[in-house]
Design a protein around this motif. Sequence first.
Motif, PDB file in Angstrom:
ATOM      1  N   THR A  92       0.843  -1.194   0.000  1.00 19.18           N
ATOM      2  CA  THR A  92       0.000   0.000   0.000  1.00 19.18           C
ATOM      3  C   THR A  92       0.879   1.244   0.000  1.00 19.18           C
ATOM      4  O   THR A  92       2.090   1.186   0.218  1.00 19.18           O
ATOM      5  N   ALA A  94       0.851   3.486   2.296  1.00 15.33           N
ATOM      6  CA  ALA A  94       1.424   3.595   3.648  1.00 15.33           C
ATOM      7  C   ALA A  94       2.648   2.703   3.803  1.00 15.33           C
ATOM      8  O   ALA A  94       3.671   3.125   4.334  1.00 15.33           O
ATOM      9  N   GLU A  95       2.553   1.482   3.303  1.00 11.90           N
ATOM     10  CA  GLU A  95       3.684   0.555   3.422  1.00 11.90           C
ATOM     11  C   GLU A  95       4.868   1.006   2.577  1.00 11.90           C
ATOM     12  O   GLU A  95       6.025   0.853   2.989  1.00 11.90           O
ATOM     13  N   ALA A  98       6.424   3.787   4.464  1.00 16.01           N
ATOM     14  CA  ALA A  98       7.023   3.302   5.715  1.00 16.01           C
ATOM     15  C   ALA A  98       8.271   2.455   5.486  1.00 16.01           C
ATOM     16  O   ALA A  98       9.063   2.262   6.409  1.00 16.01           O
ATOM     17  N   LYS A 102      11.019   1.021   8.295  1.00  8.47           N
ATOM     18  CA  LYS A 102      10.904  -0.364   8.776  1.00  8.47           C
ATOM     19  C   LYS A 102      12.243  -1.072   8.647  1.00  8.47           C
ATOM     20  O   LYS A 102      12.678  -1.765   9.561  1.00  8.47           O
ATOM     21  N   LYS A 108       7.332   1.061  15.937  1.00  7.42           N
ATOM     22  CA  LYS A 108       6.044   1.133  15.230  1.00  7.42           C
ATOM     23  C   LYS A 108       5.353   2.480  15.387  1.00  7.42           C
ATOM     24  O   LYS A 108       4.792   3.013  14.428  1.00  7.42           O
ATOM     25  N   ILE A 111       7.037   5.137  13.341  1.00  6.64           N
ATOM     26  CA  ILE A 111       6.745   4.942  11.920  1.00  6.64           C
ATOM     27  C   ILE A 111       5.345   5.453  11.601  1.00  6.64           C
ATOM     28  O   ILE A 111       5.144   6.201  10.636  1.00  6.64           O
ATOM     29  N   ARG A 112       4.382   5.083  12.441  1.00  3.62           N
ATOM     30  CA  ARG A 112       3.004   5.493  12.198  1.00  3.62           C
ATOM     31  C   ARG A 112       2.903   7.009  12.145  1.00  3.62           C
ATOM     32  O   ARG A 112       2.272   7.593  11.272  1.00  3.62           O
ATOM     33  N   VAL A 115       4.711   8.426   8.970  1.00  4.73           N
ATOM     34  CA  VAL A 115       3.940   8.136   7.757  1.00  4.73           C
ATOM     35  C   VAL A 115       2.758   9.093   7.670  1.00  4.73           C
ATOM     36  O   VAL A 115       2.468   9.669   6.612  1.00  4.73           O
ATOM     37  N   ALA A 116       2.081   9.298   8.800  1.00  2.00           N
ATOM     38  CA  ALA A 116       0.916  10.187   8.814  1.00  2.00           C
ATOM     39  C   ALA A 116       1.321  11.620   8.470  1.00  2.00           C
ATOM     40  O   ALA A 116       0.661  12.282   7.666  1.00  2.00           O
ATOM     41  N   LEU A 128      -3.723   6.218   1.692  1.00  2.00           N
ATOM     42  CA  LEU A 128      -2.746   5.373   2.404  1.00  2.00           C
ATOM     43  C   LEU A 128      -2.985   3.880   2.229  1.00  2.00           C
ATOM     44  O   LEU A 128      -2.055   3.088   2.237  1.00  2.00           O
TER      45      LEU A 128
HETATM   46  P1  ADP Z   1       0.383  -3.260   7.544  1.00  2.00           P
HETATM   47  O1  ADP Z   1      -0.617  -2.991   8.616  1.00  2.00           O
HETATM   48  O2  ADP Z   1       0.147  -4.522   6.775  1.00  2.00           O
HETATM   49  O3  ADP Z   1       1.818  -3.091   7.955  1.00  2.00           O
HETATM   50  P2  ADP Z   1      -0.414  -0.689   6.468  1.00  2.00           P
HETATM   51  O4  ADP Z   1      -0.534  -0.260   5.046  1.00  2.00           O
HETATM   52  O5  ADP Z   1      -1.641  -0.631   7.284  1.00  2.00           O
HETATM   53  O6  ADP Z   1       0.175  -2.158   6.398  1.00  2.00           O
HETATM   54  O7  ADP Z   1       0.732   0.161   7.196  1.00  2.00           O
HETATM   55  C1  ADP Z   1       2.071   0.271   6.792  1.00  2.00           C
HETATM   56  C2  ADP Z   1       2.775   1.212   7.745  1.00  2.00           C
HETATM   57  O8  ADP Z   1       2.221   2.524   7.610  1.00  2.00           O
HETATM   58  C3  ADP Z   1       2.601   0.803   9.186  1.00  2.00           C
HETATM   59  O9  ADP Z   1       3.845   0.958   9.849  1.00  2.00           O
HETATM   60  C4  ADP Z   1       1.574   1.742   9.746  1.00  2.00           C
HETATM   61  O10 ADP Z   1       1.933   2.130  11.076  1.00  2.00           O
HETATM   62  C5  ADP Z   1       1.638   2.953   8.844  1.00  2.00           C
HETATM   63  N1  ADP Z   1       0.268   3.421   8.577  1.00  2.00           N
HETATM   64  C6  ADP Z   1      -0.734   2.775   7.979  1.00  2.00           C
HETATM   65  N2  ADP Z   1      -1.849   3.521   7.892  1.00  2.00           N
HETATM   66  C7  ADP Z   1      -1.536   4.689   8.456  1.00  2.00           C
HETATM   67  C8  ADP Z   1      -2.250   5.874   8.714  1.00  2.00           C
HETATM   68  N3  ADP Z   1      -3.522   6.048   8.344  1.00  2.00           N
HETATM   69  N4  ADP Z   1      -1.603   6.877   9.329  1.00  2.00           N
HETATM   70  C9  ADP Z   1      -0.319   6.734   9.686  1.00  2.00           C
HETATM   71  N5  ADP Z   1       0.411   5.633   9.482  1.00  2.00           N
HETATM   72  C10 ADP Z   1      -0.182   4.620   8.887  1.00  2.00           C
END
Ligand code: ADP
Length: 226
Positions: A92, A94-95, A98, A102, A108, A111-112, A115-116, A128
Amino acid sequence: MAAIVFNGVTKRYDDGQLAVNALDLEIADGEFLVLVGPSGCGKSTALRMIAGLEEISDGDLIIDGTVANDLAPRDRNIAMVFQSYALYPHLTVAENIAFGLKVRGEDKEKIRKKVAETAELLELSEYLGRKPGKLSGGQRQRVAMGRALVRSPKAYLMDEPLSNLDARLRGQMRAEIARLQKMTGVTTVYVTHDQVEAMTMGDRVAVMNKGVLQQLAGPRTLYDAP
Ligand code: ADP
Ligand code: ADP
């Protein structure tokens, strides 16, 4: 302050080819510099030296006030984008963004948050969960940039990033890259042999020829001289 300084930098390849010859060039913090010139003039070599992918034969390359000649690429925190953006199609947005964090084993929560923030900055928050195949060219461009910017690089380097695109998309992408550069304020060096890109995209244009800096000017004043 200057983000990147070439101080009499020379690159001579092992076979004797003089690719960059005593280059003096200061790139300001937050500047968008376009490096232009005919094929073989030394643009990519200059860019690769910033990234640490080519050794410097002579002179000093200064990044953020420190001589970086012998710094390994991973210790420079410079992001480089090549012709094809090579997003991971099965991941995705987001991935994809990230990914670099990673690999570095960041925690974690950090990273979250990063990414946001990055997605917000690049207006990608609502995408995302999508895969790159479901994005427009401009959105993919932003994901590629997001993947680099999420690591807060000191500079963002692009080597002919648009050369694979058709003319219409290339026009859109020029404007998009220039807009994003201004939005993010990241010091950017953009290599191209395309005069239109040179004239329309950057704050300043450095013209190289046969390894030498020929001209350095704002895009509008360039080529005006008799
Ligand atoms: P997965 O859950 O399979 O790792 P995701 O696409 O949900 O795949 O997330 C990939 C990375 O991006 C993760 O580290 C997650 O913390 C971050 N992430 C996913 N969605 C969001 C979001 N809405 N806001 C911020 N970070 C996100
Ligand atoms: P540009 O990006 O402007 O096309 P390059 O920096 O790729 O120019 O190349 C500058 C010069 O150095 C050219 O003459 C090229 O052939 C030569 N060159 C580039 N890479 C190598 C290499 N790995 N070994 C030897 N010569 C090289």
